[in-house]
Motif scaffolding. Structure first.
Motif, PDB file in Angstrom:
ATOM      1  N   GLY A 239      10.031  -2.114 -14.305  1.00  0.00           N
ATOM      2  CA  GLY A 239       8.672  -2.114 -14.802  1.00  0.00           C
ATOM      3  C   GLY A 239       7.727  -2.963 -13.987  1.00  0.00           C
ATOM      4  O   GLY A 239       6.525  -2.651 -13.898  1.00  0.00           O
ATOM      5  N   VAL A 242       6.627  -0.863 -11.192  1.00  0.00           N
ATOM      6  CA  VAL A 242       5.703   0.153 -11.695  1.00  0.00           C
ATOM      7  C   VAL A 242       4.300  -0.431 -11.830  1.00  0.00           C
ATOM      8  O   VAL A 242       3.305   0.211 -11.459  1.00  0.00           O
ATOM      9  CB  VAL A 242       6.196   0.713 -13.043  1.00  0.00           C
ATOM     10  N   ASP A 246       1.188   0.946  -9.924  1.00  0.00           N
ATOM     11  CA  ASP A 246       0.132   1.433 -10.806  1.00  0.00           C
ATOM     12  C   ASP A 246      -1.208   0.802 -10.439  1.00  0.00           C
ATOM     13  O   ASP A 246      -2.238   1.496 -10.350  1.00  0.00           O
ATOM     14  CB  ASP A 246       0.503   1.111 -12.251  1.00  0.00           C
ATOM     15  N   ALA A 262       1.546   6.186 -15.511  1.00  0.00           N
ATOM     16  CA  ALA A 262       2.755   5.386 -15.317  1.00  0.00           C
ATOM     17  C   ALA A 262       3.683   5.637 -16.497  1.00  0.00           C
ATOM     18  O   ALA A 262       3.253   5.595 -17.661  1.00  0.00           O
ATOM     19  CB  ALA A 262       2.410   3.904 -15.212  1.00  0.00           C
ATOM     20  N   LEU A 263       4.944   5.911 -16.218  1.00  0.00           N
ATOM     21  CA  LEU A 263       5.941   6.204 -17.246  1.00  0.00           C
ATOM     22  C   LEU A 263       7.031   5.148 -17.211  1.00  0.00           C
ATOM     23  O   LEU A 263       7.790   5.058 -16.240  1.00  0.00           O
ATOM     24  CB  LEU A 263       6.557   7.589 -17.024  1.00  0.00           C
ATOM     25  N   THR A 264       7.107   4.330 -18.266  1.00  0.00           N
ATOM     26  CA  THR A 264       8.154   3.314 -18.389  1.00  0.00           C
ATOM     27  C   THR A 264       8.629   3.264 -19.832  1.00  0.00           C
ATOM     28  O   THR A 264       7.919   3.697 -20.751  1.00  0.00           O
ATOM     29  CB  THR A 264       7.651   1.917 -17.974  1.00  0.00           C
ATOM     30  N   ARG A 272       4.728   7.050 -24.274  1.00  0.00           N
ATOM     31  CA  ARG A 272       5.400   7.676 -23.139  1.00  0.00           C
ATOM     32  C   ARG A 272       5.347   9.198 -23.264  1.00  0.00           C
ATOM     33  O   ARG A 272       5.086   9.912 -22.276  1.00  0.00           O
ATOM     34  CB  ARG A 272       6.858   7.208 -23.064  1.00  0.00           C
ATOM     35  N   TRP A 276       3.634  11.872 -20.787  1.00  0.00           N
ATOM     36  CA  TRP A 276       4.478  12.936 -20.241  1.00  0.00           C
ATOM     37  C   TRP A 276       3.851  14.298 -20.507  1.00  0.00           C
ATOM     38  O   TRP A 276       3.886  15.183 -19.643  1.00  0.00           O
ATOM     39  CB  TRP A 276       5.871  12.829 -20.865  1.00  0.00           C
ATOM     40  N   VAL A 287       2.370  10.656 -10.641  1.00  0.00           N
ATOM     41  CA  VAL A 287       3.184   9.926 -11.609  1.00  0.00           C
ATOM     42  C   VAL A 287       3.918   8.812 -10.888  1.00  0.00           C
ATOM     43  O   VAL A 287       4.448   9.012  -9.786  1.00  0.00           O
ATOM     44  CB  VAL A 287       4.206  10.864 -12.295  1.00  0.00           C
ATOM     45  N   GLY A 289       6.920   5.871 -12.058  1.00  0.00           N
ATOM     46  CA  GLY A 289       7.765   5.467 -13.170  1.00  0.00           C
ATOM     47  C   GLY A 289       9.116   4.985 -12.704  1.00  0.00           C
ATOM     48  O   GLY A 289       9.401   4.909 -11.503  1.00  0.00           O
ATOM     49  N   THR A 290       9.935   4.639 -13.664  1.00  0.00           N
ATOM     50  CA  THR A 290      11.301   4.206 -13.382  1.00  0.00           C
ATOM     51  C   THR A 290      12.220   5.423 -13.342  1.00  0.00           C
ATOM     52  O   THR A 290      11.762   6.556 -13.291  1.00  0.00           O
ATOM     53  CB  THR A 290      11.754   3.194 -14.443  1.00  0.00           C
ATOM     54  N   ALA A 293      11.720   8.961 -14.752  1.00  0.00           N
ATOM     55  CA  ALA A 293      10.592   9.759 -14.266  1.00  0.00           C
ATOM     56  C   ALA A 293      10.997  10.722 -13.155  1.00  0.00           C
ATOM     57  O   ALA A 293      10.165  11.522 -12.725  1.00  0.00           O
ATOM     58  CB  ALA A 293       9.478   8.835 -13.775  1.00  0.00           C
TER      59      ALA A 293
END
Length: 709
Positions: A239, A242, A246, A262-264, A272, A276, A287, A289-290, A293
């Motif tokens: 994160g 990210v 971001d 940003a997807l975490t 989330r 998505w 996108v 993310g971790t 993603a």
């Protein structure tokens, strides 16, 4: 429900559904059965839809022998709501289970009667054809099931989020092409950006310069991709990374952050899923993310980015254990997209991609590297021992102490410690050989300063221990952990603030004021301003001495990630022998040569990534049964099985004991790299046979696992 064996498969007989037990069958679709010819229609009977009446459904069942789509009739009442990619509920083996509609077709290849869909959970098309095809390929490649991969690719539904009104327009205008930015420092950087802006698919393995500019470089590559009219996907380790990317994307793309998401996991399930959905609906095309993603449904994908691919968090811990590097490479290949695999170091897997011609090297010139790298000084070689007699046994040598003292006059000093906690390891006082249990060779430790040493694996008290190298009978704490190191440094540097960053509390940033920052690998905070004034990398022998095929590669990665946070030409003291290959690579800041030599050694020894290898873990009888049913490709070698060895680390002690109590073993199957796809499918088919026979002992199959030893 009628068993649908698919084309070419026979019905197993009434009342039997393989792998789900002997359950009474519902007569051909239950209340939703299509009527026979000439028979009168029952009152309230369901009618198939007039257009494309058959839905091919991926049922959420992880049994290997049922790993295929099943056909169901679409009721006429659901004709408008059943769309490819939507969620449905179907009756399977007498139970209601979830499923995803893959497609609607005019007729089924199944000769029997079909059941009807029970209901539509949501008409939102959450599974795109691209992700469905990718999930199938990942399942085949990793000897897994389609359902398991879909659980990783499609997040759980939140009805409230789906029903929310549009929260505002997302910026769809592509950004204006800008200058090269950080890529000007790389000879091939400008051409890489031009290829992205032109909509082409450049693929590069990027060895980043030390310093804080890597998020800005990634953001510039994403902006170039969006300017070319295509989408971009960035996957980073955690994160904190990210957040950095971001922020860089917000600054580069503008639009108040409305050009990307940003997807975490820290966002929470609802937020989330909301973001998505914005990606799935095509409202946003960038996108970051971790690991999860990697399956983000970015429309018209033009670039995939993976930062620090050597970090083990990129390997999914759930079956079928896919690695983000492999998944993103598959996506780039399938979508005709560009790829950027970057880091301060280079993995052997990335080097394999370069040697195969799939990707090209993207690195700075040596003169530019020398101006950016720190001044590295090892304190474990013979020359340093001659100057400082305590250099081999002391954790903080005279050189390290003086380096930290002088650097504290200019700013913060980073101290990296391999482990957290307090007194977790012991070694011989005289020669520093790690103390091991005589019964099981597990590491010895202390519960308190006055207690007798005990084995962290089997719990045996080691009261009469003696060193196997020099015969000495006294031990000392050599890996004292981050907490104890912080206490020692606090006494050594009175009046200097000491801050710790580790698993319990990870710092994101520290100020420019003088301070000692004690951190475990991967938890190092970024120092504001120019960076750290110096760094001490303690207990290097702990990282290098691990019983792991990737010990040297992982040690160099952890060292260089910490060293990259320093100011240019800042002093860096590492407690390791300067003649060791990882220390030499750090001294010259040359991870490329190290990775190339490591790959050559792996090829000579027959280890991944030069070959494909599968790890089979289970009871001896289960492993023999799986191998007996597996039609392995030509040239396959079976290594083992051998009793499952324990892994280092106190947090693994319970797992090790359970493994030994169950008598589990591990076998390795090695095939040439070109036969990797055939290996996955062979083991997948063998798992299906065992699943159909309801074999009692499961076998865990991992393709190219991180742990081989």
């Amino acid at each position: 429900m009628t068993y649908d064996g698919g084309p070419g498969e026979s019905d197993p007989g009434p009342g039997v559904i393989p792998g789900l037990g002997d359950v009474p069958r519902v007569p051909a679709g239950g209340s939703g059965t299509s009527p026979k010819k000439g028979a009168g229609k029952k009152k309230g009977a369901k009618e198939p839809a007039a257009r494309l009446p058959v839905a091919r459904v991926a049922v959420d069942v992880s049994l290997a022998h049922l790993d295929r789509p099943f056909d169901y009739h679409v009721p006429a009442a659901m004709d408008d709501t059943v769309v490819p990619g939507c969620r449905v509920r179907v009756r399977f083996a007498g139970q209601l289970v979830d499923g995803l509609v893959l497609d609607r077709v005019a007729e089924s290849a199944h000769e029997g009667r079909l059941s009807f869909l029970e209901r539509v959970t949501s008409s939102e098309p959450v599974l795109s054809p691209e992700i469905a095809a990718l999930a199938r390929e990942v399942a085949d490649r990793y000897a897994g099931t389609f359902a398991d991969v879909l659980r990783l690719a499609v997040p759980p539904r939140h009805a409230r989020v789906e029903a929310e009104p549009d929260e505002g327009p997302w910026s769809q205008e592509p950004p204006e092409p800008g200058g090269p930015g950080p890529w000007a420092a790389y000879p091939a950087g400008r051409s890489f950006l031009r290829a992205l802006e032109d909509g082409r698919a450049p693929r590069a393995v990027w060895t980043a310069l030390p310093g804080p500019e890597w998020p800005a470089a990634i953001a510039r590559a994403v902006a170039a991709t969006l300017a070319g009219g295509r989408g971009a996907l960035v996957v980073v380790a955690d994160g904190r990374d990210v957040d950095r990317v971001d922020a860089a994307l917000t600054e580069e793309l503008g639009g108040s952050g409305r050009r990307h998401v940003a997807l975490t996991a820290e966002l929470g399930p609802a937020e989330r899923y909301r973001r998505w959905l914005a990606v799935r609906r095509g409202r946003v095309r960038a996108v970051v993310g971790t690991r999860a993603a990697m399956f983000a449904p970015v429309a018209d994908l033009g670039l995939v980015v993976l930062w620090d691919d050597g970090d083990d968090v990129h390997a999914e811990p759930h079956a079928p254990y896919p690695h983000a590097r492999e998944v993103l490479a598959l996506r780039a290949h399938r979508a005709g997209a560009g790829a950027l695999i970057g880091g301060f170091t280079r993995t052997t897997e990335a080097t394999q991609l370069v040697e195969s011609g799939w990707a090209h090297t993207l690195a700075a010139e040596r003169n530019r590297v020398r101006r950016s790298m720190p001044r590295v000084r090892p304190v474990g070689d013979d020359a340093e021992v001659a100057k400082d007699n305590a250099a081999r046994t002391a954790r903080l040598t005279h050189i390290g102490f003086e380096t930290a003292r002088q650097a504290l006059e200019e700013g913060p000093v980073l101290v990296q410690v391999p482990r957290r906690g307090y007194l977790p390891g012991l070694a011989c006082v005289r020669c520093r050989t790690p103390a091991r249990c005589e019964a099981c060779q597990g590491p010895l430790a202390l519960r308190s300063a006055h207690a007798a040493p005990y084995c962290r694996w089997c719990g045996r008290i080691a009261g009469d221990w003696h060193c196997p190298e020099c015969g000495h009978r006294h031990m000392r704490a050599v890996v004292v952990g981050a907490r104890r190191t912080a206490e020692e440094l606090g006494r050594a540097f009175p009046g200097v603030p000491v801050r710790t960053s580790g698993k319990d509390a990870v710092l994101d940033r520290v100020g420019e004021a003088p301070a000692l920052v004690v951190s475990t690998p991967g938890a190092e905070p970024v120092a504001e301003g120019e960076g750290y004034a110096a760094a001490l990398l303690l207990d290097g022998w702990v990282l290098l001495g691990r019983a792991d095929l990737r010990a040297g590669e992982e040690t160099l990665r952890r060292w260089m990630n910490a060293a990259a946070l320093l100011r240019p030409s800042a002093p860096l003291v590492v407690s390791a022998d300067g003649g060791l290959p990882p220390a030499q690579a750090l001294l010259r800041w040359d991870p490329i040569t190290y990775a190339e030599r490591e790959l050559a050694d792996r090829r000579h020894a027959g280890f991944p990534p030069a070959v494909r290898m599968a790890s089979l873990t289970g009871t001896p009888a289960a492993i023999r049964d799986l191998l007996a049913h597996a039609r392995l490709p030509d040239g396959a070698e079976i290594l083992g099985p051998v009793p499952l060895a324990g892994r280092d680390g106190a947090d693994q002690r319970a797992d090790r004991k359970a493994d030994r109590d169950a008598g589990r073993e591990r076998a390795l199957v090695r095939v040439p790299r070109a036969a990797g796809a055939a290996l996955g499918k062979a083991l997948q088919a063998a798992q299906g046979i065992r699943s159909a026979r309801k074999a009692p002992d499961p076998v865990r199959v991992q393709i190219d696992p991180l742990e081989l030893i």
